[in-house]
Design a protein around this motif. Structure first.
Motif, PDB file in Angstrom:
ATOM      1  N   UNK A 292       0.896  -1.691  -0.080  1.00  0.00           N
ATOM      2  CA  UNK A 292       0.086  -0.329   0.167  1.00  0.00           C
ATOM      3  C   UNK A 292       1.015   1.407   0.374  1.00  0.00           C
ATOM      4  N   UNK A 293       0.541   2.667  -0.486  1.00  0.00           N
ATOM      5  CA  UNK A 293       1.342   3.712  -0.768  1.00  0.00           C
ATOM      6  C   UNK A 293      -0.104   4.917  -0.098  1.00  0.00           C
ATOM      7  N   UNK A 294       0.487   5.736  -0.211  1.00  0.00           N
ATOM      8  CA  UNK A 294      -0.207   6.797   0.209  1.00  0.00           C
ATOM      9  C   UNK A 294      -0.854   7.674  -1.304  1.00  0.00           C
ATOM     10  N   UNK A 295       0.063   7.053  -2.707  1.00  0.00           N
ATOM     11  CA  UNK A 295      -0.579   7.804  -3.435  1.00  0.00           C
ATOM     12  C   UNK A 295      -1.712   7.443  -4.540  1.00  0.00           C
ATOM     13  N   UNK A 296      -1.923   7.692  -5.351  1.00  0.00           N
ATOM     14  CA  UNK A 296      -2.913   6.967  -6.528  1.00  0.00           C
ATOM     15  C   UNK A 296      -2.082   6.288  -7.174  1.00  0.00           C
TER      16      UNK A 296
ATOM     17  N   UNK B  73      -6.394   2.100  -5.717  1.00  0.00           N
ATOM     18  CA  UNK B  73      -6.526   3.645  -5.075  1.00  0.00           C
ATOM     19  C   UNK B  73      -5.541   3.497  -3.964  1.00  0.00           C
ATOM     20  N   UNK B  74      -5.548   4.597  -2.882  1.00  0.00           N
ATOM     21  CA  UNK B  74      -4.273   5.005  -1.745  1.00  0.00           C
ATOM     22  C   UNK B  74      -4.577   3.948  -1.118  1.00  0.00           C
ATOM     23  N   UNK B  75      -3.340   3.332  -0.857  1.00  0.00           N
ATOM     24  CA  UNK B  75      -3.633   2.647   0.778  1.00  0.00           C
ATOM     25  C   UNK B  75      -4.156   1.303   0.078  1.00  0.00           C
ATOM     26  N   UNK B  76      -4.190   0.943  -0.234  1.00  0.00           N
ATOM     27  CA  UNK B  76      -4.877  -0.537  -1.068  1.00  0.00           C
ATOM     28  C   UNK B  76      -3.399  -1.972  -1.346  1.00  0.00           C
ATOM     29  N   UNK B  77      -3.761  -1.693  -0.425  1.00  0.00           N
ATOM     30  CA  UNK B  77      -2.707  -3.486  -0.840  1.00  0.00           C
ATOM     31  C   UNK B  77      -2.633  -3.981  -2.043  1.00  0.00           C
TER      32      UNK B  77
END
Length: 134
Positions: free
Chosen positions: A51-55, A85-89
């Protein structure tokens, strides 16, 4: 890289710089609102993604494999475009042919105050045709 209003990249030149031994992530553009990279994952490798903070937007340039997003798995191949989507594993796995992907990472767009213009002279929510005098 020197900050500029524009940059030009040739895909064949970017691909020529990809290191094909092991998992490789090579960023070629970073601005305050966008970054872009070429990501290479050889057959049998494990993906570094999480997961990342960015799309994110991925475009598969070469190869085949699977992309797990949350609990769902998707087959990917040349020409596949995927939004995460941001924060999606998520993670690429079961790489059947060396996978080379263009990765685009966006940062959240901050809403500007009323009457302030966005870059290139457009106001948030403005009618572009009306601004152009059409």
């Amino acid at each position: 890289m020197q900050e500029s209003d524009w940059e030009v990249f040739q895909l064949d030149e970017l691909l020529a710089k990809v290191e094909r031994q092991g998992v490789n992530f090579k960023e070629f553009l970073r601005t305050p609102s966008l970054s872009c990279a070429i990501y290479h994952i050889p057959v049998g490798s494990r993906d570094m993604a999480s997961a990342h903070e960015e799309d994110e937007l991925y475009l598969v340039l070469e190869g085949t494999g699977q992309l797990r997003i949350g609990e769902t798995e998707h087959r990917v191949q040349q020409g596949t475009i995927m939004y995460v989507h941001a924060a999606c594993d998520h993670a690429f796995f079961d790489i059947q042919e060396d996978l080379t992907v263009l990765a685009f990472f966006g940062s959240p767009v901050l809403e500007l105050g009323r009457g302030r213009r966005l870059r290139h002279g457009h106001r948030p929510g403005a009618n572009i045709a009306a601004d152009a005098g059409v």
